[in-house]
Write a protein that holds these residues in place. Structure first.
Motif, mmCIF file in Angstrom:
data_model
loop_
_atom_site.group_PDB
_atom_site.id
_atom_site.type_symbol
_atom_site.label_atom_id
_atom_site.label_comp_id
_atom_site.label_asym_id
_atom_site.label_seq_id
_atom_site.Cartn_x
_atom_site.Cartn_y
_atom_site.Cartn_z
ATOM 1 N N ASP A 112 6.055 -5.353 -1.866
ATOM 2 C CA ASP A 112 4.735 -5.361 -1.223
ATOM 3 C C ASP A 112 4.466 -4.040 -0.501
ATOM 4 N N ALA A 113 5.497 -3.489 0.148
ATOM 5 C CA ALA A 113 5.332 -2.227 0.881
ATOM 6 C C ALA A 113 5.031 -1.087 -0.090
ATOM 7 N N ARG A 114 5.700 -1.081 -1.238
ATOM 8 C CA ARG A 114 5.441 -0.035 -2.235
ATOM 9 C C ARG A 114 4.001 -0.125 -2.729
ATOM 10 N N ALA A 115 3.550 -1.340 -3.023
ATOM 11 C CA ALA A 115 2.167 -1.524 -3.477
ATOM 12 C C ALA A 115 1.185 -1.105 -2.380
ATOM 13 N N ALA A 116 1.489 -1.451 -1.127
ATOM 14 C CA ALA A 116 0.610 -1.073 -0.015
ATOM 15 C C ALA A 116 0.577 0.443 0.155
ATOM 16 N N ALA A 117 1.727 1.094 -0.033
ATOM 17 C CA ALA A 117 1.774 2.548 0.102
ATOM 18 C C ALA A 117 0.922 3.210 -0.976
ATOM 19 N N GLU A 171 9.414 -8.009 0.316
ATOM 20 C CA GLU A 171 8.730 -7.140 1.282
ATOM 21 C C GLU A 171 8.706 -5.691 0.799
ATOM 22 N N ILE A 197 4.468 3.747 5.866
ATOM 23 C CA ILE A 197 4.820 2.477 5.215
ATOM 24 C C ILE A 197 6.198 2.580 4.573
ATOM 25 N N TRP A 202 1.420 8.455 -5.379
ATOM 26 C CA TRP A 202 0.165 8.140 -4.675
ATOM 27 C C TRP A 202 -0.882 9.210 -4.955
ATOM 28 N N ALA A 243 -1.636 2.019 -2.339
ATOM 29 C CA ALA A 243 -3.051 1.729 -2.094
ATOM 30 C C ALA A 243 -3.548 2.316 -0.776
ATOM 31 N N ALA A 244 -2.665 2.952 -0.016
ATOM 32 C CA ALA A 244 -3.033 3.492 1.299
ATOM 33 C C ALA A 244 -4.056 4.614 1.154
#
Length: 164
Positions: free
Chosen positions: A74-79, A71, A91, A126, A81-82
């Motif tokens: 996944d959260a790092r990747a989602a952050a 998780e 996130i 980011w 891509a935010a």
């Protein structure tokens, strides 16, 4: 209608006869998947149906610490891509809260082996990715404008002047 097993006939040989008779009548010829191997793993697994159901439902059997590691990735990747900085911060703050909870109350299983993310470092990364993406998009637009052919810039200028 299926006939009953006659008394005195072993069950296994009676079943085999029923299958042979059905094959002779062609009852297995037009079944879905005929001529193809059975789907999935062919090795015998006692709980194959449980695993298939869990996969279909999106469930996991990972220990809590390993599930949190996944998780966190996944959260790092989602952050990264935010679309906005506040979303990146939210996130990372959410996953950091979960990591801290797991560190304070370790569940049974393998050690967590994670530390909380540095929010500022993730935001900096980011921003760098966003700047590179925007720079690449500007370069692609410039290249497309140059490749549009001679005089296309003049036509565009005339069009914008006439629309005023």
């Amino acid at each position: 209608m299926t006939e009953r097993k006659p008394p005195g006939v072993p069950f296994e040989s009676w079943v085999d006869k029923q299958i042979r008779d059905a094959q002779a009548r062609g009852e297995f010829d037009r079944l879905p998947g005929a001529g193809r191997p059975l789907p999935g793993d062919t090795s015998y697994e006692e709980l194959w149906w449980v695993k298939r159901k869990m996969a279909r439902e999106g469930l996991s059997v990972l220990p809590p610490t390993l599930a949190l590691r996944k998780e966190a990735e996944d959260a790092r990747a989602a952050a990264l891509a935010a679309p906005t900085e506040p979303m990146v911060r939210k996130i990372i703050a959410d996953i950091n809260t979960k990591i801290l909870d797991m560190m304070l109350k370790p569940p049974p299983g393998p050690p967590l082996g994670l530390k909380r993310y540095d929010v500022e470092e993730i935001v900096r990364e980011w921003r760098e990715q966003r700047e590179r993406r925007e720079r690449r998009q500007r370069e692609e637009r410039r290249a497309a404008d140059r490749g549009a052919g001679p005089g296309s810039g003049q036509r565009r200028a005339r069009r914008s002047a006439s629309s005023r």
